[in-house]
Design a protein around this motif. Structure first.
Motif, short mmCIF file in Angstrom:
data_model
loop_
_atom_site.label_atom_id
_atom_site.label_comp_id
_atom_site.label_asym_id
_atom_site.label_seq_id
_atom_site.Cartn_x
_atom_site.Cartn_y
_atom_site.Cartn_z
N LYS A 1 0.71 -1.20 0.00
CA LYS A 1 -0.02 0.09 0.12
C LYS A 1 0.70 1.28 -0.03
O LYS A 1 0.79 2.04 -0.72
CB LYS A 1 -1.06 -0.08 1.41
CG LYS A 1 -2.15 1.00 1.14
CD LYS A 1 -2.85 1.11 2.27
CE LYS A 1 -1.88 1.81 3.28
NZ LYS A 1 -2.95 1.96 4.65
N SER A 2 1.84 1.28 0.87
CA SER A 2 2.45 2.51 0.74
C SER A 2 3.35 3.06 -0.33
O SER A 2 3.48 4.05 -0.79
CB SER A 2 3.61 2.71 2.46
OG SER A 2 4.41 1.60 2.25
N ASP B 1 -4.74 8.67 5.83
CA ASP B 1 -3.58 7.64 6.36
C ASP B 1 -2.37 8.43 6.36
O ASP B 1 -1.62 8.35 5.34
CB ASP B 1 -3.62 6.68 5.07
CG ASP B 1 -2.50 5.95 5.60
OD1 ASP B 1 -2.11 5.80 6.67
OD2 ASP B 1 -2.26 4.67 4.78
N GLU C 1 0.45 8.13 7.70
CA GLU C 1 1.61 7.05 7.44
C GLU C 1 2.22 7.04 5.96
O GLU C 1 3.37 7.12 5.99
CB GLU C 1 1.40 5.41 7.98
CG GLU C 1 1.17 5.48 9.39
CD GLU C 1 2.26 5.27 10.13
OE1 GLU C 1 2.83 4.17 10.23
OE2 GLU C 1 2.56 6.10 11.24
N SER C 2 1.39 7.15 5.09
CA SER C 2 1.58 6.89 3.71
C SER C 2 2.15 8.37 3.07
O SER C 2 2.54 8.53 2.01
CB SER C 2 0.58 6.46 3.07
OG SER C 2 0.10 5.00 3.81
#
Lengths: 326, 541
Positions: free
Chosen positions: A237-238, A320, A322-323
């Motif tokens: 995902k990232s 999100d 984090e990404s």
């Protein structure tokens, strides 16, 4: 005793705080010296080719004269941007450019991920290498060659496609007079060229997945599909988000080589479906050597791209954090 | 044109590079120099070459002159050998040596203009041209040094006296001379169709003199030669067909310097040159043209996908697979005729110059080749001296253009030259490409050249006229956005109309005209007319 200690502590803190900070920064540098050293070419590249020339974008606002130089030339404000509006095509061009790039990003990444996952599931090393090379190859074929290959497949009189069609008694198709099919042709060619190359990053990410997780899943009795669904894809995902954000920055920049060589400079019947900013600018400015106009277009694209990156990064961070890139 | 496809990318690149130059080299003081040169017509330059008024130039210091020309860098060593010989003479006569720098054909338009934009101070002599190398644009952008009358008279005296004042005037911008014209050399670069005499005879045509004849010829080829594409045309080559049709069916000629992109829309009538003509809008000329081309296309005279075809069509003509080719007189005499006689014996290659239909022919302008001096040149005076020698000294001239006698060519003594046995132009050519000041007085004619050229030239001479307003230089500054927009419209409509890739030619021409109007055609035309009026007034007419 107490005061003495306090004094020592004070003395220490007075002197030590800055020195500790320095030390940590220095330590950080020393600790990661190899990594930094490896970054150097990239850093130098961006400084030399992106940051130093940036003031040169001022050329977009001048009536550029070679002898006067960029900053000595006459300032003309937004006059150099006028021709984009004068054509009456700015909207169509911007739309085409963005839609094409959007399609490239969406389909491109989806297929790249798919290919990477499939490759990672293949156990035969030989087959893996072979198919990877085969998919990689088109990336290195120049756009001129791609245009020629496409012409030899698609042309009406002697094209491969029509020869086959005639063989089976079907009516030959006039691809070069049917603008509607070109978005698909261009998309397919783009995917053909870039899938192999783009999937490498995803493939590498998959290779980097902690094997213990995979093994644990296997012990828990997952099948291949479940493993892909719950382990491989989430770990990608990232990477997907980062590459997506990178790609968005260039969403206003069309792939001139691909479009120009596939569509050609003369077949204007196809333009409503295939014209992007670059091909238009090439037609409008060829033989004029107007650096200011070209710079104006470049600036327009860059600023638009910059805004899009900022907005999408902000959106990503919202959902999100984090990404996101920053 | 395929080679120019990277223009855009390269232009963006140069923006980046120039940015670096601007940051790093701001101490160069170029603007100040520019002002000095502008304020006193270039005489500021005369200081480092001694006193301009003195008759004897100071040549005590040895200098190396760089000459910028176009062409692929020769690798056969002939250029070096010739320059070695030439430099002995130059050292002796003007205490200088000559170095040639090439802009290679790959991407030449971009490379050439970028090189000038760089302001490289080693560029001394620069080959240029007003019609195919953007000389005026480069003058306006400041690429060239002003050549003052005194400078020319002192350092290039032979050239100065040989070029007439009228011809010098054609090289002036704002009253100042920027380049030296190639005005002592005869050549014809008027375009036309090459066709095969043997196949024309089959349909009873002896000489083709119109598009109607051409259609008859192509019909014949289509019927009699099944495996031949009557006119294998590469539509990607930006063929200015409407311009040729106008050449054939009107008495108008293109107004030089007003091209919009690759195409010319604005014309003049030489009998009244101060009025801009609009052949694209007048009468039904464009409709007729579009209808005819649609007809040709429907008959299958060219490939269905000619617009996307990029093949080397001349080779197919040589191979007998195509019946027509298109280019100018020089190509016919020095290439087509000889090659066809060799490769298709009996083909009797002929030439239909578009000018033949209405006897509408304007001589080549004298700045189809010209020589300028770079604005940053450190050796302007000596460069002019070297140029004067190459252009006007028989020995230097022949050395530079033909090569070393006995090795590169043989002087037959009757105005012709031959080549030594085994000489192959493609392999043994010297590649020095001196197209910036050729001189009929010292030219030798190749003994093998098509002998009919004299009749052809005589025919042209019988009706050709001089371009009437050579001193007019259009300044597009006020209508730049419109020109860019119109250039796009032209590039979008002209190719498909020219190759009949439209469903309804008349409607398409109508759409073309409307698109031109929307893009600002009228504003450009009015601007040109305003400048023509001012020019007329300045001429005192």
């Amino acid at each position: 005793m107490k005061t003495a200690i306090r004094e020592v502590v004070n003395a220490n803190s007075n002197v030590a705080v800055p020195s500790i900070r320095k030390k940590t920064l220095w330590k950080q540098i020393v600790n990661s010296r190899t990594l930094l050293f490896m970054c150097l070419p990239a850093i130098a590249y961006f400084i030399v080719f992106c940051y130093i020339p940036m003031p040169g974008a001022y050329i977009a606002f001048t009536n550029f004269n070679y002898q006067a130089g960029i900053f000595g030339s006459q300032f003309v404000g937004f006059k150099n941007f006028e021709f984009l509006i004068q054509s009456g095509k700015l909207w169509m061009l911007t739309r085409n450019t963005i839609l094409y790039n959007f399609a490239f990003i969406i389909f491109g990444n989806a297929i790249q991920v798919l290919v990477a996952v499939l490759l990672s599931e293949v156990s035969s090393r030989k087959f893996k290498k072979l198919s990877q090379s085969a998919m990689f190859l088109p990336y290195f074929i120049s756009a001129v060659m791609v245009g020629l290959i496409a012409f030899n497949i698609l042309n009406y009189d002697y094209g491969f496609l029509n020869t086959v069609m005639k063989l089976f008694g079907a009516d030959p198709v006039k691809a070069y007079s049917t603008p509607e099919v070109w978005p698909f042709i261009i998309l397919i060619v783009h995917l053909w060229q870039n899938t192999g190359y783009g999937s490498v990053v995803y493939f590498a990410t998959i290779c980097g997945i902690d094997q213990s997780i995979v093994e644990a899943a296997q012990i828990d009795g997952t099948n291949t599909l479940q493993r892909i669904r719950y382990i491989t894809l989430p770990s990608l995902k990232s990477t997907v988000v980062i590459l997506f954000l990178f790609a968005l920055g260039g969403i206003m920049k069309g792939n001139f080589g691909l479009f120009y060589n596939l569509v050609g400079s003369s077949n204007s019947n196809l333009f409503p479906y295939t014209d992007i900013i670059e091909t238009f600018v090439y037609r409008a400015l060829m033989n004029q050597f107007n650096f200011s106009y070209s710079a104006a277009v470049g600036l327009y694209q860059s600023i638009f791209g910059f805004i899009i990156v900022i907005i999408s990064n902000w959106l990503v961070r919202k959902f999100d954090s984090e990404s996101s890139l920053f | 044109m395929k080679k120019a496809r990277k223009v855009l990318i390269s232009m963006l690149l140069v923006v980046m590079m120039l940015g670096m130059v601007a940051c790093g080299g701001s101490g160069d003081n170029a603007p100040a120099k520019d002002n000095a040169a502008k304020s006193d017509g270039g005489s500021a330059k005369s200081t480092d070459g001694g006193n301009a008024a003195s008759t004897e130039p100071d040549i005590s210091e040895f200098q190396e002159i760089t000459f910028l020309t176009l062409g692929n860098i020769p690798t056969n060593g002939r250029a070096e050998a010739i320059l070695e010989d030439l430099n002995v003479i130059l050292k002796d006569k003007i205490n200088a040596s000559l170095k040639v720098q090439w802009v290679e054909w790959a991407d030449w338009q971009t490379q050439y203009n970028l090189l000038l934009a760089s302001g490289d101070s080693t560029l001394d002599l620069i080959g240029t041209a007003t019609d195919w190398l953007n000389a005026w644009e480069n003058v306006k952008k400041g690429s060239f040094m002003v050549l003052s009358d005194e400078m020319l008279a002192t350092y290039a005296p032979k050239t100065w006296s040989e070029v007439t004042p009228n011809h010098w005037d054609q090289c002036r911008y704002d009253g100042k001379i920027y380049f030296i014209p190639e005005d002592q050399y005869t050549q014809w670069t008027n375009h036309g169709f090459f066709y095969r005499g043997d196949w024309a005879k089959e349909v009873g045509l002896d000489q083709i003199t119109s598009f109607e004849d051409m259609e008859k010829y192509l019909d014949g080829v289509k019927a009699n030669h099944k495996d031949v594409i009557p006119w294998d045309v590469a539509g990607s080559a930006n063929l200015p067909m409407p311009q040729y049709y106008i050449n054939a069916y009107t008495n108008q000629t293109t107004l030089l310097g007003t091209a919009t992109g690759n195409y010319s829309l604005f014309f003049i009538d030489p009998s009244d040159p101060y009025k801009v003509q609009n052949p694209f809008f007048d009468g039904t000329l464009m409709e007729d043209f579009a209808t005819m081309m649609k007809n040709w296309s429907d008959k299958g005279f060219w490939r269905e996908d000619a617009l996307n075809y990029t093949g080397e069509t001349r080779d197919l003509f040589y191979a007998g697979k195509s019946a027509v080719d298109q280019h100018h007189t020089q190509t016919y005499i020095f290439g087509i005729k000889q090659n066809m006689d060799e490769k298709q014996p009996g083909s009797d290659a002929k030439f239909y110059p578009f000018s033949a239909t209405s006897k509408n022919l304007v001589r080549d302008i004298i700045t189809h080749g010209a020589c300028a001096v770079g604005f940053n040149s450190k050796h302007a005076e000596r460069a002019l001296m070297a140029y004067d020698l190459i252009r006007n000294d028989e020995e230097c001239y022949r050395l530079f253009t033909l090569g070393i006698e006995g090795v590169d060519y043989i002087n037959n003594g009757d105005g012709t030259f031959g080549r030594p046995a085994g000489y192959d132009d493609a392999k043994d050519g010297n590649g020095l490409d001196f197209w910036w000041g050729r001189n009929d007085a010292y030219e030798l004619i190749n003994e093998n050249v098509y002998s009919g050229y004299k009749e052809l030239f005589a025919d042209f001479d019988s009706y050709a006229i001089d371009y009437p307003i050579t001193k007019f230089v259009f300044d597009p500054a006020n209508v730049q956005p419109q020109i860019a927009a119109v250039a796009d419209v032209c590039a979008s409509y002209i190719p498909k109309i020219s190759l009949g890739k439209v469903s309804d030619p008349k409607a398409e021409v109508e759409a073309f005209k409307n698109a031109l109007k929307d893009a600002g055609y009228d504003q450009i035309r009015d601007e040109i007319q305003t400048q023509l009026d001012a020019f007329k007034a300045s001429e005192g007419k």
